[in-house]
Design a protein around this motif. Structure first.
Motif, PDB file in Angstrom:
ATOM      1  N   UNK A   1     -30.421 -44.198  39.983  1.00 29.26           N
ATOM      2  CA  UNK A   1     -31.638 -43.682  40.810  1.00 29.26           C
ATOM      3  C   UNK A   1     -31.093 -44.720  42.144  1.00 29.26           C
ATOM      4  N   UNK A   2     -30.946 -46.126  41.801  1.00 25.83           N
ATOM      5  CA  UNK A   2     -30.628 -46.892  42.901  1.00 25.83           C
ATOM      6  C   UNK A   2     -29.638 -46.808  43.450  1.00 25.83           C
ATOM      7  N   UNK A   3     -28.662 -46.886  42.699  1.00 23.66           N
ATOM      8  CA  UNK A   3     -27.323 -46.693  43.026  1.00 23.66           C
ATOM      9  C   UNK A   3     -27.277 -45.258  43.910  1.00 23.66           C
ATOM     10  N   UNK A   4     -27.651 -44.211  43.394  1.00 24.93           N
ATOM     11  CA  UNK A   4     -27.841 -43.311  44.488  1.00 24.93           C
ATOM     12  C   UNK A   4     -28.109 -43.548  45.938  1.00 24.93           C
ATOM     13  N   UNK A   5     -29.377 -43.761  45.531  1.00 25.49           N
ATOM     14  CA  UNK A   5     -30.007 -43.845  47.005  1.00 25.49           C
ATOM     15  C   UNK A   5     -29.442 -45.217  47.723  1.00 25.49           C
ATOM     16  N   UNK A   6     -28.326 -45.951  47.414  1.00 23.50           N
ATOM     17  CA  UNK A   6     -28.020 -47.143  47.882  1.00 23.50           C
ATOM     18  C   UNK A   6     -26.663 -46.170  48.494  1.00 23.50           C
ATOM     19  N   UNK A   7     -26.075 -45.336  48.200  1.00 21.55           N
ATOM     20  CA  UNK A   7     -24.635 -44.604  47.982  1.00 21.55           C
ATOM     21  C   UNK A   7     -25.456 -43.717  49.530  1.00 21.55           C
TER      22      UNK A   7
END
Length: 155
Positions: free
Chosen positions: A61-67
């Motif tokens: 989820x963190x990776x998705x938000x950052x992307x």
């Protein structure tokens, strides 16, 4: 946790948020199709993702938000100003929710689920309102993220 909203309400709410968050009357839609609706969506999505990063603890989820933030910032046609700080809007975790989630795993789980569910409704509404192709692509990306994330975080 907030009660589940009907999709019609989400569509009306998105339309209201997009118009209510404007400080001035929107300018005419430029030739490239990136207009006031797209800008309002991008600004709201940046604010929501920034708040969500304070709430979520799952690496995907963190990776998705950052992307998403990278893609959203590419769409900006002017400097970003967070006009939504402190707002309580569907899909946007509040400071109070983030604080409670930091002390309660059960609350975190509920707030993350509410964030994902509400954000998905907002994104589906945005998908019908956004006409600028690059912005529509980001809406689709975010929608696919939320759909997959809901299956990962089922209670």
């Amino acid at each position: 946790m907030r009660p589940r909203r009907q999709p019609r309400i989400a569509a009306l709410l998105l339309a209201g948020l997009l118009s209510a968050c404007q400080q001035e009357p929107p300018p005419p839609v430029p030739q490239n199709g990136y207009g006031a609706t797209e800008r309002a969506f991008v600004e709201l999505s940046i604010a929501t993702d920034e708040q969500a990063l304070k709430l979520v603890d799952d690496p995907s989820l963190i990776e998705n938000r950052e992307a998403e933030l990278v893609e959203l910032r590419k769409l900006l046609d002017a400097p970003y100003v967070n006009n939504h700080a402190g707002h309580d809007m569907p899909g946007m975790p509040t400071d109070a929710e983030i604080q409670l989630a930091s002390t309660s795993p059960d609350a975190r789980k509920q707030f993350v689920h509410a964030h994902l569910t509400e954000q998905l409704e907002v994104l589906r509404s945005a998908g019908t309102a956004i006409t600028h192709p690059p912005t529509a692509d980001v809406v689709k990306l975010m929608e696919s993220h939320r759909t997959a994330e809901l299956t990962l975080t089922e209670p």
